[in-house]
Design an enzyme around this catalytic site. Structure first.
Site, PDB file in Angstrom:
ATOM      1  N   LYS A 227      41.457  50.513  43.710  1.00  0.00           N
ATOM      2  CA  LYS A 227      41.304  49.310  44.322  1.00  0.00           C
ATOM      3  C   LYS A 227      39.350  49.582  45.053  1.00  0.00           C
ATOM      4  O   LYS A 227      40.019  50.816  46.080  1.00  0.00           O
ATOM      5  CB  LYS A 227      41.715  48.881  44.612  1.00  0.00           C
ATOM      6  CG  LYS A 227      41.483  47.651  45.904  1.00  0.00           C
ATOM      7  CD  LYS A 227      42.424  46.320  46.175  1.00  0.00           C
ATOM      8  CE  LYS A 227      41.539  45.011  47.582  1.00  0.00           C
ATOM      9  NZ  LYS A 227      42.591  44.901  48.270  1.00  0.00           N
ATOM     10  N   ASP A 232      35.582  43.355  52.814  1.00  0.00           N
ATOM     11  CA  ASP A 232      36.136  42.210  51.817  1.00  0.00           C
ATOM     12  C   ASP A 232      36.273  41.618  53.152  1.00  0.00           C
ATOM     13  O   ASP A 232      37.415  40.634  53.968  1.00  0.00           O
ATOM     14  CB  ASP A 232      38.069  42.364  51.340  1.00  0.00           C
ATOM     15  CG  ASP A 232      38.544  41.046  50.755  1.00  0.00           C
ATOM     16  OD1 ASP A 232      37.626  40.162  50.573  1.00  0.00           O
ATOM     17  OD2 ASP A 232      39.438  41.147  51.038  1.00  0.00           O
ATOM     18  N   LYS A 239      38.331  35.568  55.325  1.00  0.00           N
ATOM     19  CA  LYS A 239      39.624  35.397  56.212  1.00  0.00           C
ATOM     20  C   LYS A 239      39.347  35.145  58.039  1.00  0.00           C
ATOM     21  O   LYS A 239      37.821  34.867  58.314  1.00  0.00           O
ATOM     22  CB  LYS A 239      39.614  37.012  56.110  1.00  0.00           C
ATOM     23  CG  LYS A 239      40.371  37.801  54.941  1.00  0.00           C
ATOM     24  CD  LYS A 239      40.063  39.248  54.812  1.00  0.00           C
ATOM     25  CE  LYS A 239      40.486  39.627  53.603  1.00  0.00           C
ATOM     26  NZ  LYS A 239      41.907  39.728  53.543  1.00  0.00           N
ATOM     27  N   ARG A 313      42.960  42.211  42.830  1.00  0.00           N
ATOM     28  CA  ARG A 313      43.307  42.240  41.582  1.00  0.00           C
ATOM     29  C   ARG A 313      42.451  42.045  40.062  1.00  0.00           C
ATOM     30  O   ARG A 313      42.776  42.290  39.379  1.00  0.00           O
ATOM     31  CB  ARG A 313      44.649  41.220  42.125  1.00  0.00           C
ATOM     32  CG  ARG A 313      44.245  39.829  41.814  1.00  0.00           C
ATOM     33  CD  ARG A 313      45.112  39.073  42.099  1.00  0.00           C
ATOM     34  NE  ARG A 313      45.618  40.180  43.526  1.00  0.00           N
ATOM     35  CZ  ARG A 313      46.799  39.020  44.420  1.00  0.00           C
ATOM     36  NH1 ARG A 313      47.802  37.424  43.705  1.00  0.00           N
ATOM     37  NH2 ARG A 313      46.964  39.095  45.432  1.00  0.00           N
TER      38      ARG A 313
END
Length: 460
Positions: A227, A232, A239, A313
């Site tokens: 990954k 992110d 977040k 994912r």
């Protein structure tokens, strides 16, 4: 770091003592207890109770000594084995590893740089069963520390383009074919789900493929997929500030794959291995993908976006599918800092694993045990798989709270074209919130050694 044998150097000599076996009122011999002798530049290192000495405790003592020696501005240590009941090879291996890990300190952003132990001496004659073991091990440890540096660097320094550049530089003089694909090429390769995650950022994605083909032509390659989220934010499923602060480490899976490829190539293993990284950022903008969107992956499956913070994912879906169809691999191992659920279940001590092939998993587990890197298998259960079902698409990118680590792995399984596969969730083990064992807070480079050991088993 350099290792010397039989050089008769006595400076900074380390001698070992067990608990209550050394008659000195200032030294009991407790595990990790250190008694310096300034008269002859030597140390007495306590190992605790003799019958309780094992690999972990021995290395913890060496690690503590290393940290103490660095504080004293030393850069060299000599070790005398005399009363240690450990095979020579294992004695060398454990010391080299503990000193290397103890010498690591991420000081890239600090004006004052940290010291380290640069030389290890073994003045006694040690009958080493494999005289090249120490050289091989030092290469692997160097690759692991390279990964730790990559993962510890912040996202204003490591983003897809700079990560790709560092890969090119690292492999410039090694027998590795590195191919870097830009955004237009990624579109042509139909890596459409991956691009959906990437499109919200002003930093364009880079698809990185590393081919090391040094085995027999008939040997199917081992494929490692990491990954590569260099940052992110969570996207529109944003977040918290605290949750974002360490998201420079969200590319730790990519780092491990790069490090493993580096170690394999540097030690010239006779094996075919391919590393794949889909590097991008998950950011917020008018172009970013949104909860509720339906996107299409490389294998033509549609994906309902339930949560934009379940982005890793999605990038892995296209990356493992590319690996499956382009290389017809012997196996696929993917590594990802994928789920908070894995930390809840296994803390920062164990990597979670999901597999479709028990025989392959046992090989990965054996390689991890040899590296002293802990893995725990989770059930790949069809009942749990149903949480990923979507009412409007072929699959949903989040199965919710229940079994979150398992459903994340099962999502990736949809794209592997039924190849033997093991998914490793390193969310807890790749980046520590506090010091643990032989590792400081921050990046660990976890599973570089595991993947190296696995590749070595297939080396002819």
């Amino acid at each position: 770091m350099q290792v010397n044998f039989n050089d008769n150097k006595k400076a900074n000599l380390v001698k070992f003592a067990y608990k209550n076996e050394h008659f000195n009122p200032y030294f009991k011999g407790d595990l990790g207890e250190i008694l310096p002798n300034p008269n002859n530049n030597s140390f007495l290192l306590g190992l605790g109770e003799k019958e309780k000495l094992d690999r972990d405790s021995f290395q913890k003592a060496i690690y503590k000594l290393t940290k103490a020696a660095i504080k004293l501005d030393l850069n060299e240590l000599s070790f005398q084995k005399e009363n240690i009941d450990i095979e020579n090879n294992e004695f060398l291996y454990q010391i080299i590893e503990a000193v290397s890990l103890g010498s690591y300190n991420f000081d890239h952003y600090k004006k004052e740089k940290s010291g380290k132990i640069s030389y290890i001496n073994f003045p006694e004659k040690l009958d080493n069963k494999n005289s090249n073991t120490d050289v091989e091990q030092l290469v692997v440890l160097d690759s692991q520390n390279f990964v730790r540096d990559l993962v510890n660097l912040r996202s204003n320094d490591i983003y897809p383009e700079t990560l790709a550049q560092k890969v090119k530089e690292r492999f410039a003089k090694k027998d590795v074919n590195v191919r870097i694909y830009n955004e237009n090429q990624i579109k042509e390769m139909n890596l459409t789900a991956y691009l959906e995650v990437a499109k919200g950022s002003d930093n364009p994605p880079r698809f990185i493929v590393m081919e090391y083909l040094n085995g027999e032509k008939s040997q199917k390659p081992l494929v490692f997929v990491g990954k590569g989220l260099t940052y992110d934010s969570g996207g529109y499923s944003i977040k918290s500030n605290a949750g974002m602060k360490t998201m420079n480490a969200d590319m730790a899976g990519a780092g491990t794959v790069i490090g493993a490829m580096d170690a394999i190539a540097s030690n010239e293993l006779s094996v075919n291995v391919v590393g794949v990284v889909a590097a991008c950022e998950n950011s917020i903008s008018g172009k970013a993908y949104k909860p509720g969107d339906i996107i299409r992956a490389r294998n033509n499956m549609t994906i309902e976006i339930d949560n934009t913070d379940a982005e890793g994912r999605i990038t892995l879906a296209d990356a493992v599918n590319y690996a499956s169809t382009e290389y017809n691999p012997e196996m696929i191992i993917d590594l990802a800092t994928l789920t908070g659920a894995c930390l809840v279940a296994l803390a920062e001590s164990y990597t979670g694993a999901v597999t479709n092939d028990q025989e392959l998993y046992e090989k990965v587990l054996a390689a991890a045990n040899e590296a002293d890197e802990k893995i725990w298998q989770l059930p790949n259960d069809d009942t749990i798989r149903k949480y990923n079902e979507s009412e409007v698409a072929d699959v949903k990118n989040s199965g919710g709270r229940l079994g979150g680590t398992i459903t994340a792995g099962q999502f990736i399984e949809n794209f592997i074209e039924e190849k033997p596969w093991v998914h490793l969730d390193i969310a807890g083990t790749a980046y520590l919130s506090k010091a643990q064992g032989l590792y400081e807070k921050g990046a660990t480079g976890v599973h570089v050694k595991t993947l190296y050991n696995l590749a070595k088993k297939y080396s002819k």
